[in-house]
Design an enzyme around this catalytic site. Structure first.
Site: not given
Length: 347
Positions: A53, A240, A244-245
């Protein structure tokens, strides 16, 4: 916050785990510090990182996430209050761009020994509580592949990997071990080898799990429950998407699926249809769509801890507060009906 045991251990972990894959890419160290401070204040004691990461993996940023956490642990003095989990990277032909990690990462004894020392140095600690194999080295079905196609495989044998992890436990560098992105055979093989050779048993498996991907339930959940292997669910919001974005072609500025084209598995047409239906259900019953999606994962019998992530503190607060939401039987039934009509559109 709610807590449960990590596998067969005596370690209590929060049902919400703080994920970290944005620190060092989408988030600065200062923002990462703020996220950890908020998470602890809200009762979270379980943090998950990885040597590769942040994502997407790049030579310039590799290890930055562990460094951010290590700096916070040192500055806050809270190492003894946090259950730290990290992961060792292995080879995979489907994960290009990893050549900067140990000149080509493998799950051999020598490389695992080198990997843990690097992680401990970045984390500024003498041990990690949970050390996980990030994904199988063998060619098998994970990262969106459902079908298994057998063929010649020169991957490091699981026995060598498990023996290497055992040596880390004996040395005190690692308390417990786990796996990630595995399937039922992988769980079985780790457990079989542990029993046969008297090696440490895996205590956890970290796999994707969300409203768009419930494939873990098909074969692995029974194994995990019966063998007391804790399921640590990642991508509970489908990168994400379940907020709904991204509906109707929206591309929010700074959002992960806007920035990085490689993470598109949750934006296919079938996934879009299912996401819209879940979004509509949440609005109908007066729930925040993201919190409904997270609460569903929180309430699953097979899930021990839900690994949430965020790029800002408002998102993080909402995500952690999902632990206080109990979905009614009616809502759970409606979710299952949607799932039956749109089964696993984004595995």
């Amino acid at each position: 916050m709610k807590f449960t045991k990590l596998g067969s251990t005596d370690i209590d972990i929060s049902r919400i785990c703080l994920g970290s894959m944005t620190w060092g890419e989408q988030n600065t160290q200062t923002e990462g510090f703020a996220q950890m401070d908020m998470a602890v204040d809200m009762g979270v004691n379980f943090f998950d990182v990885a040597e590769m990461y942040p994502v997407p993996p790049r030579p310039e940023t590799q290890g930055s996430t562990e460094t951010v956490m290590g700096n916070w642990l040192a500055e806050s003095g809270k190492r003894d209050k946090i259950i730290v989990a990290t992961k060792v990277t292995g080879r995979s032909s489907r994960n290009s761009g990893m050549g900067h990690i140990r000149s080509g990462p493998r799950l051999s004894k020598a490389q695992i020994s080198e990997a843990i020392d690097g992680s401990l140095q970045r984390l500024k600690t003498d041990y990690v509580d949970l050390y996980q194999v990030h994904w199988p080295e063998r060619s098998t079905n994970f990262f969106g592949r459902l079908e298994y196609q057998h063929g010649d495989d020169d991957g490091i044998e699981i026995q060598e990997t498990l023996e290497a992890m055992s040596e880390l436990v004996k040395s005190g560098k690692v308390r417990h071990i786990g796996i990630s992105n595995e399937n039922p055979w992988g769980i079985y093989e780790y457990l079989r080898l542990s029993d046969k050779y008297g090696l440490p048993r895996i205590v956890s498996i970290q796999n994707p799990y969300n409203l768009l991907n419930r494939t873990f339930d098909i074969g692995s959940s029974e194994m995990a429950i019966r063998e007391n292997v804790s399921m640590l669910a990642y991508s509970p919001l489908a990168f994400g998407a379940l907020s709904g974005k991204y509906l109707n072609g929206q591309k929010p500025e700074g959002a992960r699926l806007t920035l990085f084209e490689r993470f598109q598995r949750y934006l296919n047409d079938a996934a879009g249809v299912a996401t819209q239906t879940y979004f509509d259900l949440a609005n109908e019953v007066g729930l925040n769509p993201a919190q409904m999606a997270l609460a569903f994962v929180n309430q699953r019998r097979s899930v021990t801890s839900n690994i949430i992530g965020a790029t800002n503190l408002d998102q993080l607060k909402d995500n952690i507060e999902s632990i206080d939401i109990d979905l009614s039987e009616e809502v759970l039934t409606r979710i299952d009906e949607i799932h039956a009509q749109n089964p696993n559109p984004a595995p």
